[in-house]
Design an enzyme around this catalytic site. Sequence first.
Site, short mmCIF file in Angstrom:
data_model
loop_
_atom_site.label_atom_id
_atom_site.label_comp_id
_atom_site.label_asym_id
_atom_site.label_seq_id
_atom_site.Cartn_x
_atom_site.Cartn_y
_atom_site.Cartn_z
N HIS A 121 0.81 -1.22 0.00
CA HIS A 121 0.00 0.00 0.00
C HIS A 121 0.84 1.27 0.00
O HIS A 121 0.30 2.35 -0.23
CB HIS A 121 -0.97 0.00 1.18
CG HIS A 121 -0.34 0.14 2.53
ND1 HIS A 121 0.13 -0.94 3.26
CD2 HIS A 121 -0.10 1.24 3.30
CE1 HIS A 121 0.60 -0.52 4.41
NE2 HIS A 121 0.50 0.79 4.46
N HIS A 186 3.20 10.24 12.31
CA HIS A 186 2.63 9.07 12.97
C HIS A 186 3.74 8.20 13.52
O HIS A 186 4.88 8.27 13.07
CB HIS A 186 1.71 8.26 12.04
CG HIS A 186 2.35 7.65 10.83
ND1 HIS A 186 2.91 8.38 9.79
CD2 HIS A 186 2.50 6.35 10.46
CE1 HIS A 186 3.36 7.58 8.86
NE2 HIS A 186 3.14 6.32 9.24
#
Length: 323
Positions: A121, A186
Site C-alpha cells: 500500500h 505518525h
Amino acid sequence: MSELVMGVGASHSTLMNTHWAEVDDLDAAHRFRNGLGAARAALAEQRPDALIVIGSNHFRGMFLDLMPAFTIGVGEVNGAGEAQTPGGPLPVDTALARTLVDGLVGDGFDPAFSLRMTVDHGITHSLQHLVPALDIPIVPVVINMFAPPLPSLQRCRDVGTAIGAAVAGDGEDKRVAVIASGGLSHRLPWPKWFDALSEDDQFLVQAWLNGRTSWSEYEVRRRQIIRAAEPDINSEFDEWFLGLLETGDLGPLLAMTDEQLEKEAGNGAAELRAWIAMSAALAATGPAPRGVTGRTLAYGAVPHWLTGMGVSLLTPTDEEISA
C-alpha cells in the site's frame, strides 16, 4: 522532452479501506477523503501519459534479507493486495522506468531495479484512490523508509532531482505526473531491526526477515499489533510541513536530522522522503530549475488511523531558478 506536469502528495492508511465505519463521524476523515477526490480530479485534468509513484515498503515486497535504499520497478509489477488494496498486475511504463534507472546511474546513484516487483500500500493505496481505474502506466520508486540506516533527506532530494532531469532528457514527449505516498506524522509500533526488545518486536523482525514467500502468514498478528498502538500525531508539525510545500522551500525540513524528525513527528514521518523527492523532481524537469508551489487540499488528524492525513497538490511555476 517529457515533462512532469503535476505532483500529488497523499497520506495513506489501509484502515481507510477496512474500517471506514469507525471514522465516518469524523470531519477529519471526510476532509481527507474529499481531498483525495479533489486531487483525483486535478490529476485527470492533466491527462498524464504516465505516473511516477514514490512510496515506501512495509515488508510485503522487500525484506530484511535484502533492503536497497532505492528500487525502481522496470518490468512486471504486482500489487500485494493487502487490506483491500489493488492486487495483481499493474500497468508499467517500462521505457520510462529504464530511463529513470539509466539517468540515476548517470548522475552517480546506484539504484536497484526489479523485473518482478511486489509493491504494497506504500504504492497501491494512492493509486487506488487517485487513479481508481488503474489505467495509466506507472513507474514505482520504492524508498527504504523503515529499515535503518535510511537514505538521508538530502539524498532523497537529490534522487528526486535526478528523476526530474531524467524525465526532461528522455527524448520523448510525455506528460508525466508524480505521486508521493506516505506520512504525515505518525508513530508505528515497529522496532528497529537491531533493537527488538519485546515479544512483539521480535515477531515483527522475524516477519520482516522471513516473509518473502509467506508474508501473508504474518498479517493477522501484524494487524493486531498496529491496531493496539496509541496514536502519536503532531498536527503542528504537519501543518508546518504543508506550509513549507506551499512555499516550495523544504530547506527547514532538510536541515533536520533523522533523530529530530522522529522525535517531532514519529518514525512514520520517515515517509516524507517521498514528498521531498517529488518536490525536487518537479523543480528539475525543464531546461532550467523551476519553482514549485503547493496547495493543501486537505489535512486532519485521524487517531483511529494513527496518522496525520494530508493531501497536497504541487505545480511547477514558469519562474526559472538560477542554479
